[in-house]
Design a protein around this motif. Structure first.
Motif, PDB file in Angstrom:
ATOM      1  N   UNK A  70      -7.062  50.745  11.547  1.00  0.00           N
ATOM      2  CA  UNK A  70      -6.037  49.984  10.211  1.00  0.00           C
ATOM      3  C   UNK A  70      -6.276  48.493  10.007  1.00  0.00           C
ATOM      4  N   UNK A  71      -6.045  48.257  11.804  1.00  0.00           N
ATOM      5  CA  UNK A  71      -6.335  46.608  11.690  1.00  0.00           C
ATOM      6  C   UNK A  71      -7.141  45.857  11.316  1.00  0.00           C
ATOM      7  N   UNK A  72      -8.158  46.637  11.031  1.00  0.00           N
ATOM      8  CA  UNK A  72      -9.327  45.739  10.483  1.00  0.00           C
ATOM      9  C   UNK A  72      -9.866  46.522   8.822  1.00  0.00           C
ATOM     10  N   UNK A  73      -8.941  47.268   8.749  1.00  0.00           N
ATOM     11  CA  UNK A  73      -8.678  47.715   6.955  1.00  0.00           C
ATOM     12  C   UNK A  73      -7.938  46.579   6.515  1.00  0.00           C
ATOM     13  N   UNK A  74      -6.933  46.605   7.383  1.00  0.00           N
ATOM     14  CA  UNK A  74      -5.701  46.052   6.839  1.00  0.00           C
ATOM     15  C   UNK A  74      -5.468  44.730   6.861  1.00  0.00           C
ATOM     16  N   UNK A  75      -6.202  44.416   8.002  1.00  0.00           N
ATOM     17  CA  UNK A  75      -6.206  42.747   7.954  1.00  0.00           C
ATOM     18  C   UNK A  75      -7.664  41.207   8.326  1.00  0.00           C
TER      19      UNK A  75
END
Length: 78
Positions: A70-75
């Protein structure tokens, strides 16, 4: 010392178990029931804690991987 501790705990557990199950036994049988019950119950409990610990580790790893994605896809992925 552990032997005496096991005998005392076994006697108490055996006493309670024989009263709950309404079983009339003599003192050595009551102690034996408690001691062997403690060995069996302790083994089963350790197995459950180990199994649940393994499952909890897997669930934690899975949730951590989801959070990282999620962090990788979001930020990070733009």
């Amino acid at each position: 010392m552990a032997f005496f501790y096991l005998m005392i705990i076994g006697a108490a557990a055996g006493f309670l178990a024989t009263r709950v199950m309404r079983l009339e036994t003599d003192v050595p049988t009551t102690v034996a029931i408690g001691v062997f019950g403690a060995l069996i119950g302790g083994g089963v409990l350790r197995l459950l804690v180990w199994a649940l610990g393994t499952v909890a580790g897997f669930v934690g790893a899975f949730l951590g991987a989801l959070a990282l994605i999620w962090v990788w896809k979001t930020y990070l992925r733009k």
